[in-house]
Motif scaffolding. Structure first.
Motif, PDB file in Angstrom:
ATOM      1  N   SER A 135       0.828  -1.157   0.078  1.00  0.00           N
ATOM      2  CA  SER A 135      -0.016  -0.070  -0.078  1.00  0.00           C
ATOM      3  C   SER A 135       0.699   1.290  -0.131  1.00  0.00           C
ATOM      4  N   LYS A 136       1.824   1.271   0.905  1.00  0.00           N
ATOM      5  CA  LYS A 136       2.619   2.355   0.944  1.00  0.00           C
ATOM      6  C   LYS A 136       3.667   2.561  -0.299  1.00  0.00           C
ATOM      7  N   TYR A 137       4.122   1.302  -0.740  1.00  0.00           N
ATOM      8  CA  TYR A 137       4.996   1.522  -1.841  1.00  0.00           C
ATOM      9  C   TYR A 137       4.126   2.340  -3.305  1.00  0.00           C
ATOM     10  N   PHE A 138       2.888   1.889  -3.517  1.00  0.00           N
ATOM     11  CA  PHE A 138       2.238   2.339  -4.504  1.00  0.00           C
ATOM     12  C   PHE A 138       1.757   3.905  -4.316  1.00  0.00           C
ATOM     13  N   GLN A 139       1.364   4.229  -2.741  1.00  0.00           N
ATOM     14  CA  GLN A 139       1.244   5.583  -2.755  1.00  0.00           C
ATOM     15  C   GLN A 139       2.462   6.664  -2.822  1.00  0.00           C
ATOM     16  N   ILE A 140       3.544   5.815  -2.937  1.00  0.00           N
ATOM     17  CA  ILE A 140       4.768   6.605  -2.853  1.00  0.00           C
ATOM     18  C   ILE A 140       5.063   7.162  -4.574  1.00  0.00           C
ATOM     19  N   LEU A 141       4.939   5.870  -5.351  1.00  0.00           N
ATOM     20  CA  LEU A 141       4.974   5.842  -6.749  1.00  0.00           C
ATOM     21  C   LEU A 141       3.989   6.786  -7.423  1.00  0.00           C
ATOM     22  N   ASN A 142       2.734   6.753  -6.665  1.00  0.00           N
ATOM     23  CA  ASN A 142       1.657   7.781  -7.347  1.00  0.00           C
ATOM     24  C   ASN A 142       1.936   9.270  -7.004  1.00  0.00           C
ATOM     25  N   LEU A 143       2.576   9.282  -5.645  1.00  0.00           N
ATOM     26  CA  LEU A 143       2.982  10.832  -5.368  1.00  0.00           C
ATOM     27  C   LEU A 143       4.193  11.256  -6.384  1.00  0.00           C
ATOM     28  N   GLN A 144       5.091  10.233  -6.613  1.00  0.00           N
ATOM     29  CA  GLN A 144       6.205  10.717  -7.674  1.00  0.00           C
ATOM     30  C   GLN A 144       5.783  11.027  -8.913  1.00  0.00           C
ATOM     31  N   LYS A 145       4.712  10.608  -9.324  1.00  0.00           N
ATOM     32  CA  LYS A 145       4.104  10.900 -10.797  1.00  0.00           C
ATOM     33  C   LYS A 145       3.294  12.138 -10.514  1.00  0.00           C
ATOM     34  N   ARG A 146       2.585  12.336  -9.416  1.00  0.00           N
ATOM     35  CA  ARG A 146       1.847  13.694  -9.400  1.00  0.00           C
ATOM     36  C   ARG A 146       2.801  14.635  -9.107  1.00  0.00           C
ATOM     37  N   LEU A 147       3.925  14.674  -8.575  1.00  0.00           N
ATOM     38  CA  LEU A 147       5.162  15.638  -8.380  1.00  0.00           C
ATOM     39  C   LEU A 147       5.656  15.845  -9.998  1.00  0.00           C
ATOM     40  N   GLU A 148       5.852  14.940 -10.605  1.00  0.00           N
ATOM     41  CA  GLU A 148       6.124  14.946 -12.035  1.00  0.00           C
ATOM     42  C   GLU A 148       5.490  15.783 -12.842  1.00  0.00           C
ATOM     43  N   ILE A 149       4.341  15.352 -12.864  1.00  0.00           N
ATOM     44  CA  ILE A 149       2.938  16.179 -13.394  1.00  0.00           C
ATOM     45  C   ILE A 149       2.903  17.476 -13.262  1.00  0.00           C
ATOM     46  N   GLY A 150       3.142  17.749 -11.694  1.00  0.00           N
ATOM     47  CA  GLY A 150       2.966  19.161 -11.357  1.00  0.00           C
ATOM     48  C   GLY A 150       4.128  19.891 -11.689  1.00  0.00           C
ATOM     49  N   GLY A 151       5.336  19.564 -11.741  1.00  0.00           N
ATOM     50  CA  GLY A 151       6.425  20.424 -12.193  1.00  0.00           C
ATOM     51  C   GLY A 151       6.012  20.577 -13.778  1.00  0.00           C
ATOM     52  N   ILE A 152       5.713  19.731 -14.613  1.00  0.00           N
ATOM     53  CA  ILE A 152       5.394  20.129 -15.760  1.00  0.00           C
ATOM     54  C   ILE A 152       4.467  21.238 -16.031  1.00  0.00           C
ATOM     55  N   VAL A 153       3.290  21.112 -15.091  1.00  0.00           N
ATOM     56  CA  VAL A 153       2.241  22.005 -15.328  1.00  0.00           C
ATOM     57  C   VAL A 153       3.002  23.433 -14.986  1.00  0.00           C
ATOM     58  N   ILE A 154       3.576  23.328 -13.844  1.00  0.00           N
ATOM     59  CA  ILE A 154       4.248  24.644 -13.221  1.00  0.00           C
ATOM     60  C   ILE A 154       4.900  25.518 -14.493  1.00  0.00           C
ATOM     61  N   GLU A 155       5.614  24.413 -15.117  1.00  0.00           N
ATOM     62  CA  GLU A 155       6.707  25.168 -16.016  1.00  0.00           C
ATOM     63  C   GLU A 155       5.924  25.583 -17.189  1.00  0.00           C
ATOM     64  N   THR A 156       4.653  24.948 -17.659  1.00  0.00           N
ATOM     65  CA  THR A 156       3.936  25.323 -18.593  1.00  0.00           C
ATOM     66  C   THR A 156       3.355  26.758 -18.288  1.00  0.00           C
ATOM     67  N   LEU A 157       2.595  26.685 -17.014  1.00  0.00           N
ATOM     68  CA  LEU A 157       1.857  27.920 -16.860  1.00  0.00           C
ATOM     69  C   LEU A 157       2.883  29.121 -16.422  1.00  0.00           C
ATOM     70  N   GLU A 158       4.187  28.879 -16.268  1.00  0.00           N
ATOM     71  CA  GLU A 158       4.967  29.987 -15.759  1.00  0.00           C
ATOM     72  C   GLU A 158       5.340  30.664 -17.355  1.00  0.00           C
TER      73      GLU A 158
END
Length: 411
Positions: free
Chosen positions: A124-147
């Motif tokens: 459960s914790k393993y996939f939670q961390i993997l999902n958060l890693q993906k969210r952070l990766e997408i979040g970084g792309i979104v911030i870069e695009t919005l900037e």
């Protein structure tokens, strides 16, 4: 002095250097089984149970004791060394040994169940961390695009004012929201990683790297349901626990029946009354005594009968619960098998949706950079990708859990 100082700095640097731990899911589960704090506590409990079995066995050995006394009226002292060994106790001692062995077996079976629980927590914790890693990766792309979009709109607004200020403010608002969302995910990632380190039994200062998981490695067609059910009912830990509880009830009934049987013991003593407490010899002679004693309960207001009848009812209760537990085990195995098959197909379906969401976001990002769609449409595409990523990891987590639970039901 300078050379010593330089060496000291190098050694300090080496001591402060942190080593990263790179794990896949299987390695993480194996590490948790070895280092998890709950596992270490349970293993100590099993060691205590083993000592309980040893103590029960030693009750069959002879006891040796020394007694000293002084009679103030007769002005005499008495001293003796004695030993005794139980000859027959109506089965109390032998059944206590059997009971201790059964408790030890139950502890070992419970250890296997605890392993499953720890594996589930790690998964459960393993996939939670993997999902958060993906969210952070997408979040970084979104911030870069919005900037980039913000810079483009600022140029238009500060130049010839081809756009209203509200459009610029909208992008700034979206950028702040994206940054706040990324900050929240970063903190959630931090806590989840700490939790995982505790599960693994490693220091929280260690750097932890978790590898991506591929659900295709699970071969769901390799399992034979009917054959696996037979194995689980014959040799599985869950089945063993149900049978052990039944056997424990039988041993407790045997112990209750022992109240109706005599107890016999043999004892020997060596009287040291030929010497006073100061060690000076007295008139009386030394004396050996060997005796055989037996005792038998004749009347106890029916308490022994009541105790035996209660044990009989407990035995019937254990028999009912054992049959129910074995039936439930069979049903659970079927349920996990069906769930595993279903989740594998759902993961395949969601993977296709995820690929489609990634492609849509790639296209929408280019369209957004070109001013062809609004930020609302762009962020909607981002959220669809996040939802698809989260669902994909959820299905993979449930699939791995179903497989682990299925396999553990067979052990």
């Amino acid at each position: 002095m300078k050379k010593k100082s330089l060496i000291g700095v190098v050694l300090l640097g080496l001591s402060l250097q942190s080593y990263s731990i790179d794990l896949d899911l299987e390695s993480a589960m194996n590490m948790a089984i070895q280092g998890n704090p709950d596992m270490r506590v349970k293993k100590l409990e099993i060691e205590k149970n083993e000592l309980g079995e040893t103590i029960a066995k030693k009750a069959l050995l002879p006891n040796i004791g020394v007694s000293l006394g002084y009679d103030f009226i007769e002005d005499e002292d008495s001293k003796s060394v004695s030993t005794s060994i139980p000859i027959y106790t109506g089965g109390v001692l032998t059944n206590n040994i059997k009971l201790a062995k059964l408790n030890n077996k139950v502890g070992l079976s419970e250890l296997e169940i605890l392993k499953l629980d720890i594996r589930e927590q790690v998964i459960s914790k393993y996939f939670q961390i993997l999902n958060l890693q993906k969210r952070l990766e997408i979040g970084g792309i979104v911030i870069e695009t919005l900037e980039k979009q913000k810079q483009r709109l600022e140029s238009l607004f500060n130049g010839i004012k081809l756009i209203p200020k509200s459009e610029l403010l909208k992008v700034e608002s979206d950028l702040l929201a994206a940054q706040a969302s990324k900050f929240r995910d970063e903190k959630a990632m931090e806590i989840a990683t700490y939790d995982m380190k505790i599960l693994l039994g490693i220091d929280i200062s260690e750097e932890l790297i978790l590898r991506e998981f591929k659900y295709e490695n699970i071969d769901v067609d390799s399992y034979d349901l009917e054959s696996d059910i037979m194995i689980a009912l014959a040799n599985g830990n869950r089945a063993d626990i149900e049978k052990l509880r039944m056997e424990i009830a039988e041993r407790e009934l045997d112990i209750a029946r022992a109240d109706f049987k005599p107890t016999v013991s043999l004892s020997a003593s060596y009287n040291l009354d030929g010497y006073d407490l100061s060690g000076y010899e007295k008139v009386s002679d030394d004396e050996w005594r060997v005796s055989l004693s037996a005792s038998w309960e004749l009347f106890s207001w029916g308490s022994s009968i009541d105790n035996m009848n209660r044990s009989k009812k407990s035995l019937k209760q254990a028999n009912i619960e054992m049959n129910k537990g074995l039936d439930q085990l069979s049903v659970e195995i079927r349920g996990r098998y069906n769930e595993m098959q279903t989740l594998y197909m759902e993961a395949e379906t969601e993977e296709k949706k995820l690929d489609m969401s990634k492609e849509n976001l790639r296209i929408d990002t280019m369209r957004y950079d070109s001013g062809m769609i609004s930020s609302l449409d762009y962020l909607d595409s981002v959220n669809r990708l996040k939802d698809s990523e989260e669902m994909f990891y959820l299905l993979q987590r449930q699939l791995v859990l179903a497989r682990v639970e299925y396999e553990n039901l067979l052990k």
